[in-house]
Write a protein that holds these residues in place. Structure first.
Motif, PDB file in Angstrom:
ATOM      1  N   ILE A 107      -8.244  17.065   1.371  1.00 52.56           N
ATOM      2  CA  ILE A 107      -9.453  16.646   0.364  1.00 52.56           C
ATOM      3  C   ILE A 107     -10.995  16.575   1.144  1.00 52.56           C
ATOM      4  O   ILE A 107     -11.079  16.417   2.053  1.00 52.56           O
ATOM      5  N   GLY A 108     -11.555  17.328   0.590  1.00 46.63           N
ATOM      6  CA  GLY A 108     -13.172  17.364   0.941  1.00 46.63           C
ATOM      7  C   GLY A 108     -13.460  18.660   1.602  1.00 46.63           C
ATOM      8  O   GLY A 108     -14.563  18.896   2.280  1.00 46.63           O
ATOM      9  N   GLU A 109     -12.152  19.404   2.107  1.00 40.69           N
ATOM     10  CA  GLU A 109     -12.461  20.762   2.944  1.00 40.69           C
ATOM     11  C   GLU A 109     -12.942  21.750   2.272  1.00 40.69           C
ATOM     12  O   GLU A 109     -12.584  21.576   0.895  1.00 40.69           O
ATOM     13  N   ASN A 110     -13.472  22.906   2.434  1.00 39.55           N
ATOM     14  CA  ASN A 110     -13.813  24.065   2.063  1.00 39.55           C
ATOM     15  C   ASN A 110     -12.669  25.003   2.208  1.00 39.55           C
ATOM     16  O   ASN A 110     -12.481  25.349   3.273  1.00 39.55           O
ATOM     17  N   PRO A 111     -12.049  25.310   1.084  1.00 46.39           N
ATOM     18  CA  PRO A 111     -10.958  25.932   1.221  1.00 46.39           C
ATOM     19  C   PRO A 111     -11.025  27.541   1.832  1.00 46.39           C
ATOM     20  O   PRO A 111     -10.121  28.254   2.001  1.00 46.39           O
ATOM     21  N   CYS A 112     -12.197  27.890   1.959  1.00 46.50           N
ATOM     22  CA  CYS A 112     -12.544  29.217   2.354  1.00 46.50           C
ATOM     23  C   CYS A 112     -12.366  29.112   4.109  1.00 46.50           C
ATOM     24  O   CYS A 112     -12.376  30.422   4.601  1.00 46.50           O
ATOM     25  N   ASN A 113     -12.327  27.873   4.523  1.00 40.65           N
ATOM     26  CA  ASN A 113     -12.260  27.770   5.847  1.00 40.65           C
ATOM     27  C   ASN A 113     -10.635  27.851   6.179  1.00 40.65           C
ATOM     28  O   ASN A 113     -10.221  26.764   6.717  1.00 40.65           O
ATOM     29  N   LEU A 114     -10.030  29.022   5.927  1.00 38.19           N
ATOM     30  CA  LEU A 114      -8.780  29.129   6.031  1.00 38.19           C
ATOM     31  C   LEU A 114      -8.076  28.854   7.514  1.00 38.19           C
ATOM     32  O   LEU A 114      -7.055  28.009   7.531  1.00 38.19           O
ATOM     33  N   ASP A 115      -8.640  29.299   8.409  1.00 41.13           N
ATOM     34  CA  ASP A 115      -8.059  29.114   9.782  1.00 41.13           C
ATOM     35  C   ASP A 115      -8.215  27.668  10.225  1.00 41.13           C
ATOM     36  O   ASP A 115      -7.166  26.952  10.895  1.00 41.13           O
ATOM     37  N   LYS A 116      -9.434  27.313   9.819  1.00 39.60           N
ATOM     38  CA  LYS A 116      -9.712  25.587  10.542  1.00 39.60           C
ATOM     39  C   LYS A 116      -8.689  24.700   9.859  1.00 39.60           C
ATOM     40  O   LYS A 116      -8.002  23.996  10.547  1.00 39.60           O
ATOM     41  N   ILE A 117      -8.488  24.786   8.403  1.00 40.07           N
ATOM     42  CA  ILE A 117      -7.574  24.172   7.846  1.00 40.07           C
ATOM     43  C   ILE A 117      -6.067  24.191   8.335  1.00 40.07           C
ATOM     44  O   ILE A 117      -5.423  23.220   8.453  1.00 40.07           O
ATOM     45  N   PHE A 118      -5.686  25.608   8.409  1.00 36.25           N
ATOM     46  CA  PHE A 118      -4.326  25.835   8.866  1.00 36.25           C
ATOM     47  C   PHE A 118      -4.013  25.034  10.199  1.00 36.25           C
ATOM     48  O   PHE A 118      -3.090  24.582  10.335  1.00 36.25           O
ATOM     49  N   ARG A 119      -5.206  25.153  11.081  1.00 36.50           N
ATOM     50  CA  ARG A 119      -4.888  24.540  12.416  1.00 36.50           C
ATOM     51  C   ARG A 119      -4.433  23.232  12.396  1.00 36.50           C
ATOM     52  O   ARG A 119      -4.192  22.603  13.275  1.00 36.50           O
ATOM     53  N   LYS A 120      -5.540  22.422  11.366  1.00 35.11           N
ATOM     54  CA  LYS A 120      -5.592  21.303  10.853  1.00 35.11           C
ATOM     55  C   LYS A 120      -4.267  20.710  10.549  1.00 35.11           C
ATOM     56  O   LYS A 120      -3.719  19.474  11.036  1.00 35.11           O
ATOM     57  N   ILE A 121      -3.432  21.292   9.739  1.00 34.90           N
ATOM     58  CA  ILE A 121      -2.161  21.037   9.067  1.00 34.90           C
ATOM     59  C   ILE A 121      -0.890  21.535   9.721  1.00 34.90           C
ATOM     60  O   ILE A 121       0.165  20.823   9.431  1.00 34.90           O
TER      61      ILE A 121
END
Length: 430
Positions: free
Chosen positions: A76-90
């Motif tokens: 929540i609050g993340e920009n979904p266009c930051n695909l790699d960043k979010i994937f590395r986070k989760i």
């Protein structure tokens, strides 16, 4: 601003679509719908945003919705266009088998959102197209009688599928006298890994399985690819003897004969038989496929994008396998949501072979989403790669979703605020 003729000044944005501002896009909610019978239980993820865009993904069949819900507070609050960043986070919250389902379903939904935000199909986000049509193979429930099995496969062939798959396992010969040697209870024990069950297939059993495949092949012909799966929890020696007996029938592959973790046993099997070997549906992340690929232990790698890491990670896997000279087929038993995610992945992967379709008998399957050809799989056994943004379908069919909700979770995309404050010290290093 710009001046047009002698009229009033016109803002430059008057001439562009500002429905989405990618740099300002933020995820505001994650909700789920738990479906049954599509063909198996599946959880559909919906990511909502501050700009009205929604993205859809799918947790792997048979997995828990909580695998996705636990990640809500992390995205929540993340920009979904930051695909790699979010994937590395989760990605630390995924694991092998169904436990990868939450991470992978969210990754699909992120791809859907990013594609919609940028106005491009999901395949464009991972390098573009190698093909505009994706070949499907039809998996078919097992029949004890080879004539009935052959007729079922013939029906798939008549519907345009150019590749088929059937089950060829010890369940077919359990009542054949002298076909199996097994400790008491071993034939009904699904919790013990293959090398440890003590089950042996005798020569009579091997011959019975070979005769079954021979009859099916005689019925369907040799102008269609035919793969085999679900051999049973048997050890390596029996697998080798079965594989050798099936060589005359030119199978596309023999699948998951032993657990994927036993790399050296897979190498021994592959070197012993002249039938392509195939595994991978329960492996999470490219790094965990590398032992099999680096040692030449299999001929076909077979990830399920709902376990292996979603679209981008499985594309990386396909590229790595290609460097080893190994083709990539895709395992899948899902609704059109994960199917279309897999279509974009297949379009963007050069060494792609075929995509599994497990819902040929589900009458309502094509109607679960809108904006795609109906039927989704054309009469030549292929899916046309959509050019629409994201995963390519317009929307889900909420009325049909509601008809097929799991009765234990009867509210469509119910409120998930209970997961908003799920937190932990997630960092994996000090």
């Amino acid at each position: 601003m710009t001046i047009v003729g002698s009229g009033a000044p016109v803002l430059s944005e008057d001439n562009v679509n500002t429905a989405s501002r990618p740099s300002q896009l933020r995820i505001t909610d994650l909700k789920v719908a738990n479906l049954v019978g599509v063909p198996f239980p599946s959880t559909i993820i919906r990511l909502e945003t501050n700009q009205g865009l929604v993205g859809y993904g799918e947790v792997r069949d048979g997995a828990s919705a909580s695998y996705a819900l636990i990640l809500k507070s992390r995205i929540i609050g993340e920009n979904p266009c930051n695909l790699d960043k979010i994937f590395r986070k989760i990605k630390q919250f995924g694991a092998h088998g169904r436990q990868g389902g939450g991470v992978c379903g969210i990754e699909m939904a992120l791809m859907d959102l990013a594609g919609k935000a940028y106005g491009v199909p999901a395949y464009a986000l991972v390098g573009g197209q190698f093909r505009d049509r994706v070949r499907c193979y039809a998996d078919t429930p097992s029949e004890a009688d080879p004539d009935r099995m052959g007729k079922r496969l013939l029906d798939r062939k008549a519907r345009g599928f150019t590749m088929l798959k059937m089950d060829v396992g010890i369940n077919l010969i359990k009542d054949v006298p002298g076909a199996l040697i097994a400790p008491p209870g071993a034939l009904t024990d699904s919790a013990t890994m293959h090398p440890f069950t003590g089950i042996q297939v005798t020569q009579r059993g091997v011959e019975a399985l070979a005769a079954y495949v021979a009859r099916v092949r005689e019925i369907v012909g040799y102008d269609v690819a035919l793969a085999a799966d679900h051999f049973g929890h048997i050890a390596l020696d029996s697998c080798i003897r079965i594989g050798r007996a099936l060589e005359p029938y030119t199978l596309a592959w023999i699948e998951d004969l032993i657990p994927w973790q036993f790399t050296d046993q897979w190498r021994q099997l592959t070197e012993a038989v002249a039938v392509p070997t195939c595994t991978g549906e329960d492996i999470y992340l490219t790094e965990n496929f590398k032992p099999l690929l680096d040692s030449g232990a299999i001929r076909v790698v077979h990830p399920d994008p709902a376990t292996s890491g979603g679209i981008a990670e499985t594309k990386r896997l396909g590229d790595y396998a290609e460097e080893q000279g190994i083709a990539m087929a895709l395992h899948l038993a899902a609704s059109p949501v994960a199917t279309m995610a897999s279509v974009h992945l297949a379009a963007a992967t050069q060494n792609f072979l075929a995509l599994e379709h497990h819902a040929a008998d589900v009458e309502f399957w094509n109607d679960l989403v809108t904006g795609l050809p109906n039927p989704i799989i054309a009469d030549d056994g292929n899916i046309a790669v959509p050019e629409a943004p994201g995963l390519g379908f317009t929307d889900i069919n909420e009325e049909l979703f509601a008809e097929h909700l799991d009765p234990r979770a009867p509210v469509l995309f119910a409120d998930t605020a209970i997961w908003d404050n799920e937190t932990a010290h997630d960092r994996l290093w000090s």
